[in-house]
Design an enzyme around this catalytic site. Structure first.
Site, short mmCIF file in Angstrom:
data_model
loop_
_atom_site.label_atom_id
_atom_site.label_comp_id
_atom_site.label_asym_id
_atom_site.label_seq_id
_atom_site.Cartn_x
_atom_site.Cartn_y
_atom_site.Cartn_z
N ASP A 110 61.28 -3.14 -14.24
CA ASP A 110 61.77 -2.22 -13.21
C ASP A 110 61.01 -0.90 -13.36
O ASP A 110 60.28 -0.70 -14.34
CB ASP A 110 63.28 -2.02 -13.42
CG ASP A 110 63.86 -0.94 -12.56
OD1 ASP A 110 63.67 -0.99 -11.34
OD2 ASP A 110 64.50 -0.02 -13.12
N ASP A 146 67.19 -1.29 -16.27
CA ASP A 146 68.20 -0.31 -16.67
C ASP A 146 69.53 -0.47 -15.94
O ASP A 146 70.47 0.26 -16.24
CB ASP A 146 67.67 1.11 -16.48
CG ASP A 146 67.64 1.55 -15.02
OD1 ASP A 146 67.14 0.76 -14.17
OD2 ASP A 146 68.11 2.66 -14.72
N GLN A 192 63.09 5.29 3.03
CA GLN A 192 62.24 4.24 2.45
C GLN A 192 62.27 3.02 3.35
O GLN A 192 63.32 2.39 3.52
CB GLN A 192 62.74 3.85 1.06
CG GLN A 192 62.75 4.98 0.05
CD GLN A 192 63.32 4.54 -1.28
OE1 GLN A 192 63.17 3.38 -1.69
NE2 GLN A 192 63.98 5.45 -1.97
N ARG A 193 61.12 2.66 3.90
CA ARG A 193 61.04 1.45 4.71
C ARG A 193 60.62 0.29 3.82
O ARG A 193 59.50 0.26 3.31
CB ARG A 193 60.05 1.60 5.87
CG ARG A 193 60.00 0.32 6.69
CD ARG A 193 59.11 0.40 7.89
NE ARG A 193 59.08 -0.88 8.58
CZ ARG A 193 58.42 -1.12 9.71
NH1 ARG A 193 57.73 -0.15 10.28
NH2 ARG A 193 58.45 -2.31 10.26
N LYS A 194 61.50 -0.67 3.67
CA LYS A 194 61.23 -1.86 2.87
C LYS A 194 61.03 -3.05 3.81
O LYS A 194 61.11 -2.91 5.03
CB LYS A 194 62.39 -2.08 1.90
CG LYS A 194 62.62 -0.84 1.02
CD LYS A 194 63.90 -0.92 0.21
CE LYS A 194 64.13 0.38 -0.56
NZ LYS A 194 65.39 0.37 -1.32
N ASP A 250 62.14 2.91 -11.73
CA ASP A 250 62.99 4.09 -11.90
C ASP A 250 64.07 3.86 -12.95
O ASP A 250 64.84 2.90 -12.86
CB ASP A 250 63.64 4.47 -10.57
CG ASP A 250 62.62 4.96 -9.56
OD1 ASP A 250 61.78 5.77 -9.95
OD2 ASP A 250 62.67 4.53 -8.40
#
Length: 439
Positions: A163, A373, A282-284, A165
């Protein structure tokens, strides 16, 4: 670089545009320095000057003692917390300054320069408990040494899937300026190149605009692989590979149209700050994630509510019959607009499977380390454990006891699990291993 474009009448605050431009130009310098060190093992002292000047800029009179910087746009002034941006610059300035001095000395190898710079010692100065930090670094180093030992795998190096962040990068109050420091990129890049057969970052955020490819200091076609949207989109071999299983074409079109609509309202005076609030926009692949509040609750509740109402209104314009899009309240800090999908819900475990297939590799071969996390990272670990129960390993950051127990149970052996309190513990351990075992 010139970060000082403010007019005299706005000296008490900085525009959003100039704030982002200043940090993004500095990030380009980070990428340049990282790439040069990865290629040559050396940098010059004049390349570090930008880190000092940007740090001074971020610490000027527009930033308070508790790291709140005054920002303005189109008549609206607001404060944002830039503690992460400042700390990253401080660490980079100290580390790169020392690196430039040591690497300028004749016949000084990269490994020796890194050792003399003492990155673990530098990072320990930024924590509350140095003794605990040093203990965790020693434990993480031992864990990683076992991971990269190929004596039991026929010389096959491990896979490292992580991961981003909270795991390899500290959390930042603004996604748009969640910039990876150079020291982190350098040790990640060298560790991955020397000791893994693939080192892959699998994040929930997008690849671009902004995304992980914009925010990292690593070369995007270098030793570390990057994905976005829970592994639905990967950057491999210099191109974007998308896994849009279960996403109807009409839904993808609707998300694109909504993104254009939201770009309009973010340029209206009342909502301009939401471009920098938490997740921003955020465009995912299958959704939009929108920040509506900061962790410090700096956005007035009524303004946040009006923003959410404006988003709902734009959703209705694009999808008046609610056929393709659905608004979900994920947390007090963000909302998501998702495409109605068919079939099972995609998770990070599916992202791991997509990566392995694209690489023509296998989780059954060698050792596999999964780093994370939160509970959203557990599907990656489960996927690896299902495929390779004897050789799976877990490195998790700052998690609660219940999740620790769950992770240990999945792995099935406490010796193959390591829990640390911050990403810098892993960075320090990477640095020690590189210094001691790469010649």
């Amino acid at each position: 670089m010139n970060c000082e474009k403010e007019s005299q009448m706005t000296i008490a605050s900085q525009s959003i545009e100039d704030f982002k431009e200043c940090l993004y130009q500095m990030q380009e310098a980070r990428k340049s320095v990282t790439n040069e060190i990865l290629e040559t093992g050396h940098i010059k002292a004049d390349q570090v000057q930008i880190f000092k000047s940007t740090l001074e800029e971020m610490n000027d009179e527009r930033t308070s003692k508790n790291h709140i910087r005054d920002i303005h746009s189109r008549g609206t002034t607001f404060g944002i917390n830039i503690q992460d941006e400042i700390k990253g610059l401080q660490k980079d300035h100290h580390f790169l300054d020392a690196f430039a001095v040591e690497s300028d000395k004749e016949n000084n190898s990269f490994a020796n320069v890194l050792k003399l710079c003492d990155l673990p010692g530098l990072l320990s100065k930024f924590v509350d408990d140095e003794i605990r930090f040093e203990k965790e670094v020693a434990e993480c180093k031992a864990f990683l040494m076992d991971l990269i030992d190929t004596s039991t795998t026929g010389g096959i190096k491990p896979l490292f899937i992580t991961d981003w962040d909270g795991t390899m990068k500290d959390y930042c109050s603004q996604y748009a300026t969640n910039l990876q420091p150079a020291y982190s990129a350098i040790v990640m890049g060298v560790f991955s190149r020397l000791f893994t057969r693939a080192f892959a970052v699998l994040t929930a955020g997008p690849l671009r605009h902004p995304g992980i490819l914009d925010l990292t200091a690593l070369p995007i076609n270098g030793p570390v692989l990057f994905s976005g949207s829970w592994g639905r989109e990967w950057w491999l071999g210099g191109r974007r590979i998308v896994h849009d299983d279960g996403i109807p074409e009409e839904g993808s079109v609707a998300i694109g149209q909504l993104c254009e609509q939201l770009d309009e309202i973010l340029h209206e005076g009342e909502f301009v700050q939401f471009a920098l609030v938490g997740s921003g926009v955020q465009r995912k692949v299958d959704r939009l994630t929108l920040g509506v509040q900061t962790v410090f609750k700096q956005v007035p509740e009524d303004l946040s509510a009006r923003y959410i109402d404006a988003v709902r209104e734009r959703i209705h314009r694009v999808d008046p019959n609610s056929q393709y899009l659905v608004l979900e309240n994920c947390s007090p800090l963000e909302i998501e607009v998702c495409v109605h999908s068919s079939g099972a819900v995609w998770n990070k475990g599916d992202g791991v499977a997509a990566l392995v297939e694209s690489l023509h590799d296998s989780l059954k071969v060698g050792k596999v380390c999964v780093a994370g996390d939160t509970a959203s990272d557990v599907p990656m670990l489960k996927k690896a454990a299902d495929e390779n129960p004897e050789n799976v390993r877990a490195l998790f950051v700052n998690i609660n006891k219940q999740l620790q127990e769950n992770i240990t149970n999945i792995v099935g052996d406490a010796k193959r699990v390591c829990f640390i309190s911050s990403p810098d513990v892993a960075h320090a351990a990477f640095a020690q291993i590189i210094s001691e075992f790469s010649g």
